[in-house]
Design an enzyme around this catalytic site. Structure first.
Site, PDB file in Angstrom:
ATOM      1  N   ASN A 244       0.792  -1.226   0.000  1.00  0.00           N
ATOM      2  CA  ASN A 244       0.000   0.000   0.000  1.00  0.00           C
ATOM      3  C   ASN A 244       0.828   1.281   0.000  1.00  0.00           C
ATOM      4  O   ASN A 244       0.319   2.344  -0.309  1.00  0.00           O
ATOM      5  CB  ASN A 244      -0.952   0.024   1.204  1.00  0.00           C
ATOM      6  CG  ASN A 244      -0.281  -0.391   2.484  1.00  0.00           C
ATOM      7  OD1 ASN A 244       0.286  -1.475   2.577  1.00  0.00           O
ATOM      8  ND2 ASN A 244      -0.308   0.468   3.477  1.00  0.00           N
TER       9      ASN A 244
ATOM     10  N   GLN B 207      -4.836  -3.860  -2.124  1.00  0.00           N
ATOM     11  CA  GLN B 207      -4.310  -2.876  -3.074  1.00  0.00           C
ATOM     12  C   GLN B 207      -4.200  -3.429  -4.498  1.00  0.00           C
ATOM     13  O   GLN B 207      -3.961  -2.666  -5.423  1.00  0.00           O
ATOM     14  CB  GLN B 207      -2.920  -2.400  -2.619  1.00  0.00           C
ATOM     15  CG  GLN B 207      -2.939  -1.587  -1.349  1.00  0.00           C
ATOM     16  CD  GLN B 207      -3.489  -0.174  -1.552  1.00  0.00           C
ATOM     17  OE1 GLN B 207      -3.539   0.341  -2.668  1.00  0.00           O
ATOM     18  NE2 GLN B 207      -3.917   0.447  -0.469  1.00  0.00           N
TER      19      GLN B 207
ATOM     20  N   ALA C 107     -13.606  -2.371  -0.595  1.00  0.00           N
ATOM     21  CA  ALA C 107     -14.325  -1.613  -1.630  1.00  0.00           C
ATOM     22  C   ALA C 107     -13.781  -0.204  -1.833  1.00  0.00           C
ATOM     23  O   ALA C 107     -13.759   0.307  -2.948  1.00  0.00           O
ATOM     24  CB  ALA C 107     -15.814  -1.529  -1.265  1.00  0.00           C
TER      25      ALA C 107
ATOM     26  N   CYS D  76      -3.008   5.268   6.473  1.00  0.00           N
ATOM     27  CA  CYS D  76      -3.624   4.560   7.587  1.00  0.00           C
ATOM     28  C   CYS D  76      -2.862   4.845   8.874  1.00  0.00           C
ATOM     29  O   CYS D  76      -3.392   4.686   9.954  1.00  0.00           O
ATOM     30  CB  CYS D  76      -3.629   3.056   7.342  1.00  0.00           C
ATOM     31  SG  CYS D  76      -4.285   2.635   5.745  1.00  0.00           S
TER      32      CYS D  76
HETATM   33  N1  PLP Z   1      -4.562  -3.924   3.598  1.00  0.00           N
HETATM   34  C1  PLP Z   1      -4.016  -3.005   2.793  1.00  0.00           C
HETATM   35  C2  PLP Z   1      -2.885  -3.409   1.904  1.00  0.00           C
HETATM   36  C3  PLP Z   1      -4.492  -1.693   2.774  1.00  0.00           C
HETATM   37  O1  PLP Z   1      -3.937  -0.785   1.971  1.00  0.00           O
HETATM   38  C4  PLP Z   1      -5.565  -1.345   3.641  1.00  0.00           C
HETATM   39  C5  PLP Z   1      -6.047   0.038   3.726  1.00  0.00           C
HETATM   40  O2  PLP Z   1      -5.349   0.973   3.423  1.00  0.00           O
HETATM   41  C6  PLP Z   1      -6.116  -2.355   4.446  1.00  0.00           C
HETATM   42  C7  PLP Z   1      -5.592  -3.627   4.397  1.00  0.00           C
HETATM   43  C8  PLP Z   1      -7.251  -2.070   5.358  1.00  0.00           C
HETATM   44  O3  PLP Z   1      -8.451  -1.954   4.625  1.00  0.00           O
HETATM   45  P1  PLP Z   1      -9.696  -1.186   5.229  1.00  0.00           P
HETATM   46  O4  PLP Z   1      -9.337   0.273   5.215  1.00  0.00           O
HETATM   47  O5  PLP Z   1     -10.823  -1.501   4.300  1.00  0.00           O
HETATM   48  O6  PLP Z   1      -9.939  -1.710   6.596  1.00  0.00           O
END
Ligand code: PLP
Length: 372
Positions: free
Chosen positions: A136, A164, A185, A307
């Site tokens: 990501n 991703q 999504a 994140c």
């Molecule tokens: N895994 C990856 C590689 C991500 O980039 C993300 C979110 O940025 C997630 C998991 C988490 O997904 P969610 O935001 O839908 O909880």
């Protein structure tokens, strides 16, 4: 969200608001909408509809996959990498506290896991391999099909975080050889708060939630029908999105920025990458300053992963590919999409050089370099 996604979701709030578990007309209409969405999500990754479990997003999908396998055992060994998303990383760390042993594989300077390392890390008590499909922060695509073969030969469950990758590159879970594959999504212009876990036929998981036994006893809780319908529409649109154009725009952004600004580098440039992600390291400029200055110009980027923004810790991904904390803090992640225009790229190329110049004037390190 894509306008088509909003348009598909709206009737679920107004007319088709039934509970998909109810047998009356309203319920069955909601169920039919969900079934249709499930077809599109399954098709995007080459799965059967019965292999798709709708959940609340990528984080839950990752937790469900990893804890779902680990929860059936009293202990054992897990193989993962040092560049996983926190949803995988923190889940594995939590399992370490519960007595599981975890091997954290390093990556190349472009962020690639060596399948040979996976093979060498296998133990008789290995219960799960979890390696992301695309990173990501830097966009690196991992050799999932090769790791899938190793997992199958060793008869070990294999999960890949495909949040991703799905919708950005062609994905066929059967060819990849994964047993579990996470999707979300909101990474493909769908709504936030909905995702899916692909669970290969014959794979048994311990559910995270106990309750009414929704999703064929795999994920209890009244389904988020509007979110699922939006996810289905987003998956349908993603299947025909022109990602080649997105890649051209991304490459143009990198090429022009490199031509205009000295001492910048594209992280993981040598790796196979998803088309929409560009991670650029700007020497002698501070990441937060760059983000704020770009924000004032209407350009939204992040340093490290969005994140984990708000944290001053250098990105664990950039550290794992060998960047120093200063280099990691000076790295910017640009995210493009089919909705990005050539004008957007030109605008960034127009405003960023001036911003970098101004920030470098404030940097004692840069002044020293120029004097030398
Ligand atoms: N895994 C990856 C590689 C991500 O980039 C993300 C979110 O940025 C997630 C998991 C988490 O997904 P969610 O935001 O839908 O909880």
């Amino acid at each position: 969200m894509r306008p088509e996604v909003v348009a598909a979701m709206m009737p679920v709030f107004t007319e088709n608001f039934g509970n998909a578990s109810s047998i009356h007309w309203y319920g069955q209409t909601a169920k039919a909408l969900m079934d249709d969405a499930r077809k599109h999500v399954a098709k995007l990754i080459g799965a059967e509809t019965s292999e798709i479990v709708f959940v609340s997003g990528g984080t839950e999908a990752d937790n469900f996959a990893i804890r779902g396998i680990a929860g059936l055992k009293s202990g054992g060994h897990i193989i993962t990498s040092k560049i996983e998303h926190h949803a995988v990383m923190h889940t594995c760390k939590d399992l370490e506290k519960q007595g599981f042993e975890v091997t954290w594989l390093g990556v190349s300077s472009d962020g690639v896991v060596d399948p040979g390392d996976v093979k060498r890390a296998l133990r008789p008590d290995t219960v799960l391999i979890t390696i992301m499909h695309a990173n990501n922060e830097i966009g690196t695509i991992e050799p999932i099909a090769e790791i899938g073969k190793i997992a199958a030969e060793a008869d070990v469950w294999f999960h890949s975080d495909g949040v991703q990758a799905s919708g950005k590159i062609p994905v066929d879970v059967k060819k990849l050889g994964v047993d579990l594959y996470s999707m979300s999504a909101h990474k493909i212009h769908g709504p936030k708060g909905v995702g899916a876990l692909y669970v290969k036929k014959g794979t048994t998981l311990k559910p995270l939630l106990t309750g009414g036994g929704h999703e064929r006893n795999r994920r209890s809780g009244t389904e988020n029908v509007a979110g699922i319908v939006g996810f289905g529409e987003a998956a349908k649109l993603a299947a025909s999105a022109d990602m080649g154009r997105v890649r051209e725009l991304r490459d143009r952004l990198e090429r022009e920025l490199k031509a205009q600004i000295e001492s910048i580098h594209v992280n993981a440039e040598g790796a196979e990458r998803i088309p929409n992600t560009s991670n650029i390291m700007v020497d002698f400029a501070e990441g937060e300053g760059l983000v704020i200055s770009l924000d004032l110009k209407g350009v939204a980027v992040s340093t490290g992963s969005a994140c984990s923004s708000g944290s001053l810790e250098p990105s664990h991904v950039l550290t794992a590919i060998g960047k120093s904390p200063d280099e990691a803090h000076g790295s910017l992640r640009f995210s493009l999409s089919p909705m990005t225009s050539a004008e957007d790229i030109d605008y960034v190329v127009e405003v960023l050089p001036g911003i970098v110049e101004r920030l470098r004037e404030l940097s004692p390190y840069y002044k020293k370099k120029v004097k030398i």
